[in-house]
Design a protein around this motif. Structure first.
Motif, PDB file in Angstrom:
ATOM      1  N   SER A  54     -29.158 -16.728   3.510  1.00 22.69           N
ATOM      2  CA  SER A  54     -29.098 -15.840   2.347  1.00 22.69           C
ATOM      3  C   SER A  54     -28.058 -14.744   2.561  1.00 22.69           C
ATOM      4  N   TYR A  55     -28.059 -14.161   3.755  1.00 18.74           N
ATOM      5  CA  TYR A  55     -27.084 -13.101   4.056  1.00 18.74           C
ATOM      6  C   TYR A  55     -25.662 -13.657   4.039  1.00 18.74           C
ATOM      7  N   ALA A  56     -25.467 -14.833   4.661  1.00 13.86           N
ATOM      8  CA  ALA A  56     -24.131 -15.433   4.728  1.00 13.86           C
ATOM      9  C   ALA A  56     -23.612 -15.775   3.332  1.00 13.86           C
ATOM     10  N   ASP A  57     -24.499 -16.278   2.469  1.00 12.37           N
ATOM     11  CA  ASP A  57     -24.106 -16.607   1.088  1.00 12.37           C
ATOM     12  C   ASP A  57     -23.690 -15.353   0.321  1.00 12.37           C
ATOM     13  N   LYS A  58     -24.505 -14.297   0.430  1.00 17.11           N
ATOM     14  CA  LYS A  58     -24.225 -13.044  -0.288  1.00 17.11           C
ATOM     15  C   LYS A  58     -22.925 -12.387   0.182  1.00 17.11           C
ATOM     16  N   SER A  59     -22.671 -12.501   1.484  1.00 20.14           N
ATOM     17  CA  SER A  59     -21.479 -11.842   2.041  1.00 20.14           C
ATOM     18  C   SER A  59     -20.225 -12.709   1.928  1.00 20.14           C
ATOM     19  N   GLY A  60     -20.375 -13.943   1.439  1.00 22.61           N
ATOM     20  CA  GLY A  60     -19.232 -14.826   1.238  1.00 22.61           C
ATOM     21  C   GLY A  60     -18.666 -15.428   2.506  1.00 22.61           C
TER      22      GLY A  60
END
Length: 653
Positions: free
Chosen positions: A307-313
């Motif tokens: 989730s964090y990796a997706d949000k941060s691109g």
């Protein structure tokens, strides 16, 4: 009055002791209660007694525990808890101490007001130890100012509960002598005891545990002893396990909380290695097979990081799909939960089944890890980059595996050309010897029993898998030969780390190397391969180490093969009682190839006369620490270990 104070003021007396059944069967079937009657069962006797002291500590009544290995290999465990109750047990009509010591399933563990959580959940612990000891003395330093004592033999009281003195402290001391007629081995291993006590100190921050070994004196004539104490608990545990690895982020992440009435503690860190090391505990019991607490942790880790990796691109440029395994490469984590009524799958207490624990761990880890990632963007980016590298390596490993398997199919049977196979096809009977060098391999092929013994000679040293990514192992000819000969494959459609044993061809895999430095190194390289990629074979008890003799000692027609330096001195004294060692012919075997086929068969391969060691994992955490230290990149920890453990070590680095 606070709840804590109210609980501490509650009486711990005979009324708290619940009796479920008698003690008759323990001596008849000891393995049912302590696992086995070998070296593991022998040490289990200590764990059962120490667990009672730890339970007192977890309940808030004890902060010092002392374990002594005495000269005769008897054990003494002392704590400063409340002391086992000595007043009369109403139902049994005898002292509560005698009930606890002589009745199976009797103890405070079944009374929720006495122990909220406990490691010794079945209450068989100390009574089993009593039943399997030729002598046991229980000494209680009671709150009434008296020292009470009772002696037992094979579980039967030899005295009443007697007052033997006065005291101004409280606590319990259990001294026991394991019954040699029951246990196959009677000598305790210092390192095994030390490893477990160190583990308990990390899991129970603030408790002082001392180990004293009266069997050994140092150069100054002092007994060997070690103190285990941890203020940082799991944070220090992770640092200890990762002591010989390069850290990816500076400090471990600590997560603590209580959800659904389940206290949860997790500490984790990432390193630059390619292996996952998740160690889990329930009420201080090492759950080797994981369970619901590990499932909750893995779910939270994968979901939160993705989730964090997706949000941060950070995953936008990745063309490879990320899997759960990728988030755990290079991860070291300790999971510890306390559960009032844990449901373990099987008698071995190795897998937790409580479904409510999944949500408790998942919630705790998700909340804390989310905060950590948001507050530490630099570290978060490093973790995600590590995950991306793991995904690329996994993809490369899958391609390499598929290539090896295709080649095997195209070449017919797919078995290595160097393999001298056996005629028997039942894996339960078959043995595979992994032999160092072609010369020894030739002797082994000639000396073996062709019906059930197969020989695979190994040329030189195999790849050190501790320092290599997985796809590299499929480029190493010797490792490919080992995997192919065994008939196992690594990775399935659903799980790239899974070991497929469906076509395993041998249930005895014997590592047979020379008794020199190179032989030891090759043996460790092979064991590292099994521990990192085929651990299930070790856990199933299929992996062994051959024990070839070090010497052949002759005098006239009399000869003896000698396997240790200590044994050599005894044989020399026996064969040359007048002290004239020059009357003996002593041949030192530096390599397996120095023995002819008949000698190799008699000493090392004949099931009727050989002496093999089965490889087992006493502590997964300690084993991981040891392999990473011995086979990793960091030199100083390895040098310290060698200097500490080798009798004649000289290290030049």
């Amino acid at each position: 009055m606070s709840k804590d104070k109210e609980n501490k003021n509650k009486e711990y007396s005979a009324g708290n002791i619940t009796v479920l059944e008698g003690l008759e069967a323990v001596r008849k079937r000891p393995a049912m209660y302590i696992g086995d009657v070998g070296i593991k069962g022998l040490h289990h006797m200590i764990w059962e007694v120490v667990d009672n002291s730890i339970d007192e500590a977890m309940a808030g009544y004890c902060d010092e525990i002392k374990v002594e290995i005495n000269e005769d290999n008897s054990i003494t465990v002392t704590d400063n808890g409340r002391g086992i109750p000595v007043d009369m047990h109403e139902k049994e009509g005898k002292s509560a101490l005698e009930v606890v010591m002589t009745v199976l399933h009797a103890g405070g563990k079944f009374d929720k007001d006495t122990y909220k959580v406990s490691g010794g959940l079945h209450g068989v612990g100390v009574s089993c130890v009593n039943a399997l000891s030729t002598k046991l003395v229980a000494t209680v330093y009671s709150k009434n100012g008296k020292i009470h004592q009772q002696e037992y033999s094979e579980g039967i009281p030899q005295t009443g509960v007697e007052v033997v003195g006065e005291t101004d402290i409280t606590g319990t001391q259990i001294h026991f002598v394991p019954d040699k007629s029951i246990f196959a081995e009677s000598v305790y291993k210092y390192d095994t005891v030390a490893t477990r006590l160190r583990e308990l100190a990390y899991l129970n921050a603030g408790i002082k545990i001392k180990l004293i070994d009266h069997r050994e004196l140092d150069d100054e004539g002092k007994t060997k002893e070690e103190d285990f104490f941890s203020e940082g608990g799991l944070l220090e545990f992770v640092d200890y396990l990762d002591g010989s690895r390069e850290k990816l982020i500076p400090s471990p992440v600590y997560m603590e909380g209580e959800k659904n009435g389940v206290p949860v503690q997790v500490a984790m860190n990432y390193n630059t290695s390619f292996t996952e090391n998740v160690v889990s505990y329930v009420n201080n019991i090492n759950t080797y097979e994981g369970g619901s607490h590990v499932s909750g942790f893995r779910r939270a880790l994968t979901r939160t990081l993705k989730s964090y990796a997706d949000k941060s691109g950070l995953l936008e440029k990745s063309k490879i799909e990320i899997s759960g395994d990728d988030f755990r490469e290079g991860l070291t984590a300790i999971i510890s939960v306390k559960v009032a009524e844990p449901q373990f799958e099987g008698q071995t207490k190795t897998k937790l089944g409580n479904s409510e624990v999944i949500g408790a761990v998942e919630t705790c880890v998700s909340e804390t890890l989310t905060h950590f990632l948001e507050e530490n963007p630099k570290e978060a980016k490093m973790i995600v980059q590590k995950v991306l590298l793991a995904a690329q390596a996994r993809h490369a490993a899958r391609k390499a595996r598929e290539m090896v398997q295709r080649k095997n199919v195209m070449s017919g049977s797919g078995l290595p050309g160097k393999l001298a196979d056996c005629s028997e096809k039942d894996p339960g009977i078959c043995e595979l010897y992994l032999v160092e060098g072609d010369s020894a391999g030739g002797s082994a092929k000639q000396g073996r029993d062709r019906k059930f013994q197969a020989i695979l000679p190994l040329k030189g040293k195999i790849l050190n898998v501790e320092k290599a990514q997985e796809h590299k192992i499929y480029d190493n000819d010797e490792i490919k030969n080992i995997l192919t000969a065994l008939g196992v494959t690594i990775g399935t459609e659903d799980d790239d780390k899974a070991l497929n044993l469906a076509k395993l061809r041998y249930h005895k895999i014997v590592i047979m190397t020379d008794a020199d430095i190179d032989g030891s190194h090759i043996r460790t390289l092979i064991l590292t391969l099994f521990f990192r990629y085929m651990r299930e074979l070790i856990e199933l008890g299929y992996v062994y180490i051959a024990q070839p003799p070090l010497y052949l000692i002759k005098r006239g027609k009399k000869e003896a093969y000698v396997y240790t330096e200590g044994e050599r001195a005894g044989v020399v004294k026996e064969m040359a009682p007048e002290g004239k060692e020059d009357s003996l012919h002593i041949q030192r075997y530096k390599g397996l190839g120095e023995m002819n086929p008949e000698q190799l068969w008699i000493t090392t391969m004949n099931p009727d006369s050989r002496n093999m060691k089965r490889v087992s994992i006493e502590s997964a955490a300690e084993a991981d620490h040891l392999f990473s230290m011995l086979m990793g990149d960091e030199v100083p920890p390895r040098r310290d270990f060698i200097e500490k453990n080798a009798k004649y070590a000289k290290v030049d680095v």
